[in-house]
Write a protein that holds these residues in place. Structure first.
Motif, PDB file in Angstrom:
ATOM      1  N   ALA A   1      43.749  56.678  37.737  1.00  0.00           N
ATOM      2  CA  ALA A   1      42.570  56.233  38.476  1.00  0.00           C
ATOM      3  C   ALA A   1      42.101  57.240  39.517  1.00  0.00           C
ATOM      4  O   ALA A   1      41.085  57.019  40.168  1.00  0.00           O
ATOM      5  CB  ALA A   1      42.850  54.899  39.148  1.00  0.00           C
TER       6      ALA A   1
ATOM      7  N   HIS B   1      40.359  55.757  42.801  1.00  0.00           N
ATOM      8  CA  HIS B   1      39.228  54.898  42.463  1.00  0.00           C
ATOM      9  C   HIS B   1      39.721  53.511  42.064  1.00  0.00           C
ATOM     10  O   HIS B   1      39.489  53.051  40.958  1.00  0.00           O
ATOM     11  CB  HIS B   1      38.411  55.517  41.330  1.00  0.00           C
ATOM     12  CG  HIS B   1      37.838  56.844  41.685  1.00  0.00           C
ATOM     13  ND1 HIS B   1      36.768  56.985  42.522  1.00  0.00           N
ATOM     14  CD2 HIS B   1      38.205  58.090  41.338  1.00  0.00           C
ATOM     15  CE1 HIS B   1      36.479  58.261  42.671  1.00  0.00           C
ATOM     16  NE2 HIS B   1      37.339  58.953  41.969  1.00  0.00           N
TER      17      HIS B   1
ATOM     18  N   GLN C   1      41.455  45.265  42.793  1.00  0.00           N
ATOM     19  CA  GLN C   1      42.168  45.827  41.648  1.00  0.00           C
ATOM     20  C   GLN C   1      43.605  46.159  42.022  1.00  0.00           C
ATOM     21  O   GLN C   1      44.536  45.881  41.266  1.00  0.00           O
ATOM     22  CB  GLN C   1      41.446  47.080  41.140  1.00  0.00           C
ATOM     23  CG  GLN C   1      40.109  46.786  40.515  1.00  0.00           C
ATOM     24  CD  GLN C   1      39.284  48.030  40.286  1.00  0.00           C
ATOM     25  OE1 GLN C   1      39.519  49.076  40.887  1.00  0.00           O
ATOM     26  NE2 GLN C   1      38.298  47.922  39.417  1.00  0.00           N
TER      27      GLN C   1
ATOM     28  N   TYR D   1      35.847  39.683  33.280  1.00  0.00           N
ATOM     29  CA  TYR D   1      36.798  40.700  33.731  1.00  0.00           C
ATOM     30  C   TYR D   1      37.407  40.301  35.068  1.00  0.00           C
ATOM     31  O   TYR D   1      36.843  39.507  35.814  1.00  0.00           O
ATOM     32  CB  TYR D   1      36.103  42.060  33.835  1.00  0.00           C
ATOM     33  CG  TYR D   1      35.432  42.450  32.547  1.00  0.00           C
ATOM     34  CD1 TYR D   1      36.190  42.806  31.439  1.00  0.00           C
ATOM     35  CD2 TYR D   1      34.052  42.415  32.428  1.00  0.00           C
ATOM     36  CE1 TYR D   1      35.577  43.137  30.234  1.00  0.00           C
ATOM     37  CE2 TYR D   1      33.441  42.749  31.229  1.00  0.00           C
ATOM     38  CZ  TYR D   1      34.207  43.105  30.137  1.00  0.00           C
ATOM     39  OH  TYR D   1      33.603  43.419  28.952  1.00  0.00           O
TER      40      TYR D   1
ATOM     41  N   GLN E   1      37.445  47.540  33.518  1.00  0.00           N
ATOM     42  CA  GLN E   1      37.996  48.563  34.400  1.00  0.00           C
ATOM     43  C   GLN E   1      39.425  48.888  33.969  1.00  0.00           C
ATOM     44  O   GLN E   1      40.043  48.134  33.214  1.00  0.00           O
ATOM     45  CB  GLN E   1      38.014  48.042  35.848  1.00  0.00           C
ATOM     46  CG  GLN E   1      36.676  47.622  36.388  1.00  0.00           C
ATOM     47  CD  GLN E   1      35.750  48.800  36.603  1.00  0.00           C
ATOM     48  OE1 GLN E   1      36.156  49.848  37.085  1.00  0.00           O
ATOM     49  NE2 GLN E   1      34.487  48.615  36.255  1.00  0.00           N
TER      50      GLN E   1
ATOM     51  N   CYS F   1      42.010  48.554  35.650  1.00  0.00           N
ATOM     52  CA  CYS F   1      42.834  47.425  36.094  1.00  0.00           C
ATOM     53  C   CYS F   1      42.940  46.364  35.004  1.00  0.00           C
ATOM     54  O   CYS F   1      44.024  45.862  34.716  1.00  0.00           O
ATOM     55  CB  CYS F   1      42.219  46.836  37.357  1.00  0.00           C
ATOM     56  SG  CYS F   1      42.957  45.286  37.892  1.00  0.00           S
TER      57      CYS F   1
END
Length: 119
Positions: free
Chosen positions: A28, A35, A40, A86, A93, A95
């Motif tokens: 990430a 990020h 997350q 999500y 993502q 995550c």
């Protein structure tokens, strides 16, 4: 250990990851900037603390199913109380993929077949 190269200015950075969370953070990070949002990070840490010990130590005793079911119920609640399919936003993502992979791997290892439909 991984090396990333910035597509804009060709600078490189080398990072070392320890464990599952370290690997996710390494994936990430771009240009040395992480990020991952706090939400997350919270889901990743919850999976790391709840599921990873069960998965990595091969804990298949029935007592561990309760912890896994509690985690899955939290996932289900998050997925059904938001407008998004999500965990932390309107699009897929890192995550989501990481938490899903660890959750499914743990469920398979425990032989659990009954989970809520959105998980």
């Amino acid at each position: 250990t991984g090396t990333t190269t910035c597509g804009w200015n060709d600078t490189t950075a080398t990072s070392t990851a320890r464990g599952w969370m370290g690997a996710v953070r390494l994936l990430a990070s771009g240009n040395g900037v992480l990020h991952i949002t706090p939400q997350q990070e919270s889901w990743l840490e919850a999976a790391n603390l709840t599921l990873m010990p069960i998965l990595t130590q091969g804990k298949t005793e029935p007592v561990f199913e309760g912890a896994v079911l509690d985690f899955v119920e939290r996932l289900e609640k998050q997925l059904t109380t938001t407008d998004s399919p999500y965990l932390t936003g309107k699009s897929l993502q890192l995550c989501d993929a990481c938490v899903a992979q660890v959750t499914v791997a743990t469920l398979v290892m425990l032989g659990m077949k009954q989970v809520p439909p959105r998980v």
